[in-house]
Every structure is written in structure tokens, then in C-alpha cells.
Design a protein around this motif. Sequence first.
Motif, PDB file in Angstrom:
ATOM      1  N   MET B   1       0.835  -1.207   0.000  1.00  0.00           N
ATOM      2  CA  MET B   1       0.000   0.000   0.000  1.00  0.00           C
ATOM      3  C   MET B   1       0.866   1.251   0.000  1.00  0.00           C
ATOM      4  O   MET B   1       1.561   1.527   0.964  1.00  0.00           O
ATOM      5  CB  MET B   1      -0.880  -0.026   1.261  1.00  0.00           C
ATOM      6  N   ASP B   2       0.904   1.979  -1.119  1.00  0.00           N
ATOM      7  CA  ASP B   2       1.669   3.226  -1.086  1.00  0.00           C
ATOM      8  C   ASP B   2       0.796   4.426  -1.402  1.00  0.00           C
ATOM      9  O   ASP B   2       1.006   5.499  -0.884  1.00  0.00           O
ATOM     10  CB  ASP B   2       2.875   3.184  -2.016  1.00  0.00           C
ATOM     11  N   GLU B   3      -0.221   4.223  -2.272  1.00  0.00           N
ATOM     12  CA  GLU B   3      -1.111   5.324  -2.641  1.00  0.00           C
ATOM     13  C   GLU B   3      -1.967   5.745  -1.464  1.00  0.00           C
ATOM     14  O   GLU B   3      -2.763   4.966  -0.964  1.00  0.00           O
ATOM     15  CB  GLU B   3      -2.041   4.884  -3.793  1.00  0.00           C
ATOM     16  N   LYS B   4      -1.782   6.983  -1.013  1.00  0.00           N
ATOM     17  CA  LYS B   4      -2.645   7.463   0.069  1.00  0.00           C
ATOM     18  C   LYS B   4      -3.895   8.118  -0.516  1.00  0.00           C
ATOM     19  O   LYS B   4      -3.875   8.628  -1.628  1.00  0.00           O
ATOM     20  CB  LYS B   4      -1.894   8.487   0.909  1.00  0.00           C
ATOM     21  N   ILE B   5      -4.960   8.091   0.265  1.00  0.00           N
ATOM     22  CA  ILE B   5      -6.177   8.784  -0.165  1.00  0.00           C
ATOM     23  C   ILE B   5      -6.033  10.253   0.212  1.00  0.00           C
ATOM     24  O   ILE B   5      -5.764  10.570   1.365  1.00  0.00           O
ATOM     25  CB  ILE B   5      -7.417   8.197   0.540  1.00  0.00           C
ATOM     26  N   THR B   6      -6.200  11.127  -0.755  1.00  0.00           N
ATOM     27  CA  THR B   6      -6.087  12.552  -0.449  1.00  0.00           C
ATOM     28  C   THR B   6      -7.468  13.136  -0.147  1.00  0.00           C
ATOM     29  O   THR B   6      -8.358  13.096  -0.989  1.00  0.00           O
ATOM     30  CB  THR B   6      -5.478  13.315  -1.646  1.00  0.00           C
ATOM     31  N   VAL B   7      -7.623  13.632   1.063  1.00  0.00           N
ATOM     32  CA  VAL B   7      -8.891  14.240   1.453  1.00  0.00           C
ATOM     33  C   VAL B   7      -8.674  15.731   1.661  1.00  0.00           C
ATOM     34  O   VAL B   7      -7.877  16.137   2.500  1.00  0.00           O
ATOM     35  CB  VAL B   7      -9.432  13.629   2.769  1.00  0.00           C
ATOM     36  N   GLU B   8      -9.351  16.545   0.858  1.00  0.00           N
ATOM     37  CA  GLU B   8      -9.241  17.986   1.034  1.00  0.00           C
ATOM     38  C   GLU B   8     -10.570  18.530   1.548  1.00  0.00           C
ATOM     39  O   GLU B   8     -11.588  18.434   0.865  1.00  0.00           O
ATOM     40  CB  GLU B   8      -8.893  18.656  -0.300  1.00  0.00           C
ATOM     41  N   VAL B   9     -10.547  19.059   2.761  1.00  0.00           N
ATOM     42  CA  VAL B   9     -11.763  19.627   3.338  1.00  0.00           C
ATOM     43  C   VAL B   9     -11.747  21.131   3.075  1.00  0.00           C
ATOM     44  O   VAL B   9     -10.786  21.815   3.410  1.00  0.00           O
ATOM     45  CB  VAL B   9     -11.825  19.383   4.860  1.00  0.00           C
ATOM     46  N   CYS B  10     -12.811  21.617   2.475  1.00  0.00           N
ATOM     47  CA  CYS B  10     -12.885  23.049   2.212  1.00  0.00           C
ATOM     48  C   CYS B  10     -13.202  23.788   3.505  1.00  0.00           C
ATOM     49  O   CYS B  10     -14.123  23.428   4.220  1.00  0.00           O
ATOM     50  CB  CYS B  10     -13.957  23.355   1.178  1.00  0.00           C
ATOM     51  N   VAL B  11     -12.381  24.796   3.813  1.00  0.00           N
ATOM     52  CA  VAL B  11     -12.669  25.604   4.997  1.00  0.00           C
ATOM     53  C   VAL B  11     -13.023  27.035   4.576  1.00  0.00           C
ATOM     54  O   VAL B  11     -12.863  27.978   5.323  1.00  0.00           O
ATOM     55  CB  VAL B  11     -11.510  25.604   6.019  1.00  0.00           C
ATOM     56  N   GLY B  12     -13.502  27.177   3.351  1.00  0.00           N
ATOM     57  CA  GLY B  12     -13.984  28.476   2.878  1.00  0.00           C
ATOM     58  C   GLY B  12     -15.204  28.901   3.684  1.00  0.00           C
ATOM     59  O   GLY B  12     -15.759  28.110   4.453  1.00  0.00           O
ATOM     60  N   THR B  13     -15.641  30.121   3.478  1.00  0.00           N
ATOM     61  CA  THR B  13     -16.718  30.670   4.307  1.00  0.00           C
ATOM     62  C   THR B  13     -18.007  29.854   4.242  1.00  0.00           C
ATOM     63  O   THR B  13     -18.581  29.512   5.269  1.00  0.00           O
ATOM     64  CB  THR B  13     -17.012  32.124   3.894  1.00  0.00           C
ATOM     65  N   ALA B  35      -6.382   6.202   9.434  1.00  0.00           N
ATOM     66  CA  ALA B  35      -5.755   7.517   9.335  1.00  0.00           C
ATOM     67  C   ALA B  35      -4.432   7.452   8.584  1.00  0.00           C
ATOM     68  O   ALA B  35      -4.096   8.360   7.836  1.00  0.00           O
ATOM     69  CB  ALA B  35      -5.553   8.108  10.728  1.00  0.00           C
ATOM     70  N   ARG B  36      -3.699   6.354   8.749  1.00  0.00           N
ATOM     71  CA  ARG B  36      -2.395   6.314   8.067  1.00  0.00           C
ATOM     72  C   ARG B  36      -2.522   6.124   6.565  1.00  0.00           C
ATOM     73  O   ARG B  36      -1.558   6.284   5.825  1.00  0.00           O
ATOM     74  CB  ARG B  36      -1.487   5.262   8.711  1.00  0.00           C
ATOM     75  N   LYS B  37      -3.708   5.786   6.112  1.00  0.00           N
ATOM     76  CA  LYS B  37      -3.906   5.656   4.662  1.00  0.00           C
ATOM     77  C   LYS B  37      -4.427   6.951   4.045  1.00  0.00           C
ATOM     78  O   LYS B  37      -4.758   7.006   2.867  1.00  0.00           O
ATOM     79  CB  LYS B  37      -4.924   4.544   4.382  1.00  0.00           C
TER      80      LYS B  37
END
Lengths: 487, 85
Positions: B1-13, B35-37
Amino acid sequence: MRRHILNDIIKLRRKIYLEISKGIFEGNIKERIPKLPKILIPVKNGDHKPRIFYEREIVKEKIKFALGLNYDKVKDLELYELTESLDEILSGTSPLNAKTKHMGVISHVCNECPGGRFYVTDLCRNCLAHTCMSSCPRKAIEISDGKALINRDKCINCGLCALSCPYKAIMKLERPCESSCVPRAITFEGTMFPIISEEKCVTCGMCEISCPFGAIETVSNIAQVAFKLSRKEKMTVIFAPSAVGQMGGRVTLEQFRTALRELGFHSVYEVAIGADWVAEAEARHLSRHSEPMFTSCCPAFVKFIKTRFQSLSSYISPVPSPMIALAKKLKEKDPCVPIVFVGPCIAKKREAVENGVPDFVLTFEELGALFAAAQIEPSQCEGEDERKATPTAWNFASSGGVAKAVVFYLEKAGEYELVQNLSIGVANGLAECEETLNSITKGKIEYDLVEGMACEGGCVAGPGVLTDPRMALKELKRLFNLNEVRK
Amino acid sequence: MDEKITVEVCVGTSCHLMGSSVLISTLEELSADIARKIKTKLSLCFEVCHGDKNPPVVRINGDFYDEMTPDRLRELLLKMAGETS
Ligand code: FES
């Protein structure tokens, strides 16, 4: 600390604030308002229809509160009827605008929860001991269908059965509004929906955030403020110490200031300046008087004392709250410029009306909606540095912080001996306030200084916050290097 | 397992108003195993909230998900993490 849960009712209110502010900024509020229930609650295939109508009705009624109206007067009006006098409503000159009402019950959306009764749940195992039966003083429990059953005609609601059951299978069903109301201002006098006694209500806002059907709502000033902003009228904004972290962890106080200016406010002040004056004045008062002193910054605590513990009301600090102190000073300088206070609090709305200043009170929730409607991103703002207040003053936002600030100013004045012998009571949340005041009345306990805050955790946990109180408190302590509060 | 899941949370208004901070707490509370993935990022406004997406918006491996709730986020990540391991 109050647990902050973002539920669908809170989200719905925020959406309404957002849509109304958008409508005002974009100049299409008249056409928008009657359509809002359908826009916000669309029908999707397979939806349960009665539910949709129910939710639309909730939106419709909540819009009236968001527009700052006296619900008693507009209860029976349709939204399109309101649009006729919308200009007056938005400029605050309509007879329909609420003046002294801050909370209201939307009786027909209330789910009429059956409160205060005991029920046997499925956890009952029909045991052989039958402790519930033997504990009941009225012989109100029978066994039927392999399960204990409470005979309503005989039951006196004493709850002894619930206490005695080894499986905790008997529970009291409580109405969330009623059980959240420490001053017991919510009653059901022959009605299935709550009635709020204006005399007893301290406007803490707990019933509003606890009702799972959204049947209790507070009157907002958001429409009137948005209207003035849209017309570029000159206004001053003052913000509570609990503003730290409210627009998200990425937004600094400096950026928050700039964002307020971008929204259209002419001058921006932190109420923490007023908190410094208040703490200093209260320290002086304490050093000159031998009687106990109760802090006056929380308007819900103050009203709670005045209505429930009248014999103690002479101990309330004569110093006004930081919001009032700062607003009065600004008004002296510039009597014609309206002042908007932004904070986490609903009780401040009442305090403002009672004192004649500030002109408007918004919650952080309402301010967030204004930022979103104006498409302002505080985290992208430049940031301006103007911090004048002491860290101690910012700490007014958390439980224990006010008492600490008073001690800080006592020490600053060289009153070390007084501080050494000072006995301080910190009442965190209205339930604790009640307990403390009860003990004082009964002479069980003596304090020289009592700090009372109606919200558990302090203002950071107020009903109008945007950020989880735990996160906000952490950010506050980090930013100002505040160590743990002494009790 | 090397590919991590990228989670981007928007913190815009808009997303903040509709509860992105609750989503951040959800990510912080994930078990170490999951969490480590995951690689978490906070993002500024994706500029989709004024169009057809309803806040709060989260971008996972490049795809937008709107009206995100803590439960849905947890479920999605559990499923995706299960597939990558
Ligand atoms: S604020 Fe999140 S996408 Fe715009």
C-alpha cells in the motif's frame, strides 16, 4: 463544556440566514422570500411527502424570525403578504418588527412531545423479582404481555420504579425544551406546545438549540443589518472576545477585522477593550466594599439572579457589561452611527434592548451567513493589527476568565492581601449558577466574588457559535498564552 | 500500500458555515489504522459552492463530494481504505 452538535435544524437556520442576506445584497429579496421554502426543501423522487410539507412550514415560519418580526403579529400571515411592507421591515420601522420579544414558539410545528412521563422500554426482561412493582407506592405497575406496564390512572410520576429497575428499563421521556430550561420558564398550561414565561426566561437560548423540530426560534437582526450594509450606511461593529477561532482555525483575529471592514463596517472594535475597563472597575468595587460581588457580564446570569434569587440581587456588580460599556462610549463619540455587536449570545439581544445600546446584536452564526452571502473569505484577507486589550480581557470568553481578570486587576492595584483572602466561586453553566446561588441563600457557602456564566464552558459555548467550543477554547488559550483557570 | 487517499476539506466561508469544522474533527477521530492511509489537507474555497455544489464540500482523490456529513465521510473513507489495502 456544552457538546456542540451541528444538526439539520441548525443547518436549516443557517441556510435561511444565508438566502435572506443574499437576497438583500443582490436586491431580489422581495421575489426570493415567498419561494424560499420550496428552494430550501426541494422534492426529490421517493421523498415522504408529508415530511416535505412539514419542513417547508418550518422554513416559512423561521423566515419570519430571520426577518426580525414579532411572531405574535405575523403568525397567520403568508410570506407574500409580508413582502408588501418589506422595505419598512428591513429598515426596522414596520409595526411588525419585534421590539422586546427575543424568543418565540412556533406552536403548530411543535411535535407536542409527551413529556415528563415514565415508560417501560423493551429492555424489560420480565424478571422474577418485580422490583418495580414493589417499589411503586401506588401499585400502578402490572405485568401484561410478559412486560411491566404502567397504569396511567394510578401513576403519580414519582419515578421510584425507574430507580429500582436493575436493567434501567424504565425511562422518563423528557421534552428537550423543558429539560434544557434551568429557570423553568417553559410550561405547558393546558397546551401540548410550550409556553415561555417572559418574566422567568433569561434568554439563554438553550431551548432553541435543544428542540429537535426547530419549534423555538430567536428573533434575528440579520436582515436589518444586511439592509444597511447593502445601502452602504455607516456602521460600527464591535465583537466579543469569543470571536477567536469562530471563522475557522485558519482565520486570525487580524484577518477577521479586515473581513468585517470588507463587509462594509466603517469602524471595528474588540469588546475586550471594554472587558479591561470592566475588570478594573470591578476590582476597584471589590476592594472598596465588604459585601460579595457577582459578575455582571452575562445577562442571562444577571436576570436569573433578579428573578429567582431576588434577595441576592443587591450583590450584582454595578459595573455594566463590556458590551454595554464599550457601546456607550462609542455612542458618546458618534451618536448617529449605529453599532452592531457580534457575539455567541442571545441574551445579549435582550441586554442591548434594555440598555438602548448597541443598536443591533448578531450571533457568529448570523455573521458567518453575511460573510458567505457577500462572498468574503476571511482567510484570504490581509489582516490589520490593532489589538489593544490585555490577554486577560480576552479570557472573558471562557468560564473562570472573568474572575481571573478581576484578580489580575486587584494584583495590579497592589491588593495582594485582599487577593490572598479572596474566596471565589465560579459557576459554570446555569445549572451550576442555580446550585451556587442556592447554597449562598441558605448560608451554606460564602464567597467574596462569584462569576456566573449561563453557558457551560462560558461564551465560547454560547448558542450562536460556529466553531466547536472545545476547539475555540484551545485556540483562545493558545493565542493568548492563558494557563489553566484557577477555581 | 503506497497510494494514500487525499482528502481535502474546504474551509472556505460557505463550507465553514455549513459545518466543515465538524468534518475536520471527524478526520481527527479516525482510527490510526485508517488515518495512516489518508492524507488530509484543508483547502480554501474550491469555487464550486456558488454553482451547483452545496456546502460543505470535500474533495477526495480529485472528486468533489458535496453536502458532506461526518457519517458519510467516515463511511466513504472506510470503504476506500478497505479497497486500497
Ligand atoms: S466555501 Fe467551500 S467550496 Fe466555496
